[in-house]
Design a protein around this motif. Structure first.
Motif, PDB file in Angstrom:
ATOM      1  N   GLY A  44       0.781  -1.221   0.000  1.00 41.89           N
ATOM      2  CA  GLY A  44       0.000   0.000   0.000  1.00 41.89           C
ATOM      3  C   GLY A  44       0.815   1.274   0.000  1.00 41.89           C
ATOM      4  N   GLU A  45       2.148   1.163   0.047  1.00 41.69           N
ATOM      5  CA  GLU A  45       2.988   2.363   0.037  1.00 41.69           C
ATOM      6  C   GLU A  45       2.923   3.020  -1.334  1.00 41.69           C
ATOM      7  OE1 GLU A  45       7.586   3.691   1.126  1.00 41.69           O
ATOM      8  OE2 GLU A  45       7.067   1.586   0.890  1.00 41.69           O
ATOM      9  N   PRO A  46       2.698   4.339  -1.391  1.00 43.94           N
ATOM     10  CA  PRO A  46       2.583   4.992  -2.701  1.00 43.94           C
ATOM     11  C   PRO A  46       3.924   5.056  -3.410  1.00 43.94           C
ATOM     12  CG  PRO A  46       2.590   6.622  -0.946  1.00 43.94           C
ATOM     13  CD  PRO A  46       2.526   5.274  -0.276  1.00 43.94           C
ATOM     14  N   PRO A  47       3.923   5.221  -4.730  1.00 45.47           N
ATOM     15  CA  PRO A  47       5.174   5.411  -5.460  1.00 45.47           C
ATOM     16  C   PRO A  47       5.924   6.639  -4.933  1.00 45.47           C
ATOM     17  CG  PRO A  47       3.361   5.019  -6.973  1.00 45.47           C
ATOM     18  CD  PRO A  47       2.748   5.211  -5.625  1.00 45.47           C
ATOM     19  N   VAL A  48       7.238   6.532  -4.890  1.00 45.29           N
ATOM     20  CA  VAL A  48       8.084   7.606  -4.375  1.00 45.29           C
ATOM     21  C   VAL A  48       8.944   8.166  -5.494  1.00 45.29           C
ATOM     22  CG1 VAL A  48      10.000   8.179  -2.833  1.00 45.29           C
ATOM     23  CG2 VAL A  48       8.150   6.715  -2.030  1.00 45.29           C
ATOM     24  N   LEU A  49       8.836   9.490  -5.706  1.00 42.83           N
ATOM     25  CA  LEU A  49       9.759  10.219  -6.576  1.00 42.83           C
ATOM     26  C   LEU A  49      10.781  10.864  -5.658  1.00 42.83           C
ATOM     27  CD1 LEU A  49       7.112   9.962  -8.320  1.00 42.83           C
ATOM     28  CD2 LEU A  49       7.820  12.086  -9.435  1.00 42.83           C
ATOM     29  N   LEU A  50      12.016  10.483  -5.776  1.00 43.72           N
ATOM     30  CA  LEU A  50      13.060  10.902  -4.846  1.00 43.72           C
ATOM     31  C   LEU A  50      13.914  12.018  -5.423  1.00 43.72           C
ATOM     32  CD1 LEU A  50      14.879  10.437  -2.286  1.00 43.72           C
ATOM     33  CD2 LEU A  50      16.143   8.773  -3.685  1.00 43.72           C
ATOM     34  N   HIS A  51      14.026  13.114  -4.663  1.00 46.16           N
ATOM     35  CA  HIS A  51      15.046  14.119  -4.931  1.00 46.16           C
ATOM     36  C   HIS A  51      16.069  14.011  -3.814  1.00 46.16           C
ATOM     37  CE1 HIS A  51      17.156  17.989  -4.956  1.00 46.16           C
ATOM     38  NE2 HIS A  51      16.859  18.024  -6.242  1.00 46.16           N
ATOM     39  N   SER A  52      17.270  13.601  -4.153  1.00 43.15           N
ATOM     40  CA  SER A  52      18.308  13.371  -3.163  1.00 43.15           C
ATOM     41  C   SER A  52      19.278  14.546  -3.146  1.00 43.15           C
ATOM     42  CB  SER A  52      19.058  12.061  -3.475  1.00 43.15           C
ATOM     43  OG  SER A  52      19.950  11.727  -2.438  1.00 43.15           O
ATOM     44  N   GLY A  53      19.314  15.292  -2.037  1.00 50.17           N
ATOM     45  CA  GLY A  53      20.280  16.382  -1.921  1.00 50.17           C
ATOM     46  C   GLY A  53      19.646  17.756  -1.831  1.00 50.17           C
ATOM     47  N   ILE A  54      20.513  18.753  -1.856  1.00 46.19           N
ATOM     48  CA  ILE A  54      20.125  20.119  -1.548  1.00 46.19           C
ATOM     49  C   ILE A  54      19.141  20.681  -2.576  1.00 46.19           C
ATOM     50  CG2 ILE A  54      20.974  22.475  -1.179  1.00 46.19           C
ATOM     51  CD1 ILE A  54      23.637  21.299  -0.320  1.00 46.19           C
ATOM     52  N   VAL A  55      18.136  21.380  -2.069  1.00 43.41           N
ATOM     53  CA  VAL A  55      17.206  22.136  -2.908  1.00 43.41           C
ATOM     54  C   VAL A  55      17.576  23.610  -2.760  1.00 43.41           C
ATOM     55  CG1 VAL A  55      14.803  22.781  -3.293  1.00 43.41           C
ATOM     56  CG2 VAL A  55      15.374  20.430  -2.624  1.00 43.41           C
ATOM     57  N   TYR A  56      18.350  24.121  -3.714  1.00 41.74           N
ATOM     58  CA  TYR A  56      18.773  25.520  -3.648  1.00 41.74           C
ATOM     59  C   TYR A  56      17.609  26.445  -3.997  1.00 41.74           C
ATOM     60  CZ  TYR A  56      23.491  23.542  -3.679  1.00 41.74           C
ATOM     61  OH  TYR A  56      24.623  22.831  -3.382  1.00 41.74           O
ATOM     62  N   PRO A  57      17.409  27.536  -3.213  1.00 42.65           N
ATOM     63  CA  PRO A  57      16.287  28.429  -3.474  1.00 42.65           C
ATOM     64  C   PRO A  57      16.304  29.074  -4.855  1.00 42.65           C
ATOM     65  CG  PRO A  57      17.182  28.816  -1.275  1.00 42.65           C
ATOM     66  CD  PRO A  57      18.136  27.889  -1.975  1.00 42.65           C
TER      67      PRO A  57
END
Length: 233
Positions: A44-57
Motif C-alpha cells: 500500500g505504500e505509494p510510489p516515491v519520486l526521490l530528490h536526493s540532496g540540496i534544494v537551492y532556493p
C-alpha cells in the motif's frame, strides 16, 4: 555543442574550438558495490519520486513544482496517496514546508534528514523514480547526482531548462518529459503523463552499457587517451 563547452570557448578565445574537450563528472562504480538492487516496499505504500540532496532556493527553486502540484490537487487530478515526492536532505526544509502549505500539497511531500552516502545511493536504487531539478541559471552545469541517478537505473523526471546541459544529457539518453523548472504550466502538463507512464511501467531507462560511459573509470580512460594524444602531438 554543450553550453558548458561554449562557456569555456568564450572565456578562453585563443585556442581553436576543436582544442576544447569536455569530460563530465560521472559516478564511482565502487560506491555501488554490494548495494541491494531490488526495492523492498510496504504493501500500500505509494510510489516515491526521490530528490536526493540540496534544494537551492535559486538554482533548484521548487516554487513552480509545488504550484503545479497545487493546481493538480485542486482539480483532483492527483489525490493524497497517489504518490510522494521525497526530499532527502534538502537543507532548505523551511522553504519546502512553506511552499507546500501555501499550495495545499503537504500530503504529497515527504522531507527526510541526511543519511550516509551509501545509504543515499541505496535509496536511489530503491526509489520508484528519481527527480532532478536544475534552473535555467545553471545551464552550463549538471548536478553530480544525475550520474548517480543514471547508474541507479530508475526512471527520471527531469525539471530543467531545455537549452541546458542537464536536459541535453537526459534527452540524449532517451528520458522523456524533461520540462523547465521555472514553468508551473509545463510541469502541470508533464507530471500526470509521467505518473501515468510510471504506473504502467512504460518509462524508458538508459541501457547499462550506455550508462557505463559515465563511470569515472571510463572517463579516466578518456582523459588518459587525451593526454597521450597531446603528448604525441
Amino acid at each position: 555543442p554543450p553550453p558548458a563547452l561554449e562557456l569555456y570557448r568564450g572565456r578562453y578565445p585563443g585556442p581553436p574550438p576543436e582544442r576544447f574537450v569536455l569530460i563530465e563528472n560521472g559516478y564511482d562504480e565502487s560506491s555501488f558495490d554490494g548495494l541491494p538492487t531490488v526495492a523492498v516496499k510496504k504493501q500500500g505504500e505509494p510510489p516515491v519520486l526521490l530528490h536526493s540532496g540540496i534544494v537551492y532556493p535559486s538554482e533548484r527553486d521548487p516554487g513552480a513544482l509545488l504550484e503545479a502540484l497545487g493546481r493538480l490537487a485542486r482539480d483532483h487530478r492527483i489525490e493524497p496517496g497517489d504518490f510522494l515526492i521525497r526530499f532527502r536532505a534538502p537543507v532548505h526544509e523551511g522553504l519546502l514546508r512553506t511552499l507546500a502549505d501555501r499550495h495545499g500539497v503537504s500530503a504529497f511531500i515527504d522531507i527526510q534528514p541526511a543519511i550516509a552516502y551509501r545509504e543515499a545511493l541505496s535509496e536511489m536504487l530503491g526509489a520508484d523514480a528519481l527527480l532532478v531539478m536544475q534552473g535555467a541559471n545553471c545551464n552550463e552545469q549538471i548536478p553530480a547526482k544525475l550520474y548517480e541517478y543514471l547508474r541507479a537505473g530508475r526512471p527520471i523526471f527531469g525539471i530543467a531548462d531545455p537549452a541546458g546541459d542537464t536536459e541535453r544529457t537526459l534527452a540524449g539518453l532517451g528520458y522523456p518529459l524533461v520540462t523547465p523548472l521555472e514553468s508551473a504550466d509545463a510541469i502541470e502538463r508533464a507530471l500526470p503523463a509521467f505518473l501515468q507512464a510510471l504506473r504502467a511501467g512504460t518509462l524508458p531507462i538508459a541501457q547499462r552499457a550506455v550508462v557505463d560511459r559515465y563511470s569515472r573509470r571510463t572517463l579516466t580512460g578518456r582523459f588518459a587517451a587525451l593526454l597521450d594524444q597531446v603528448a604525441a602531438a
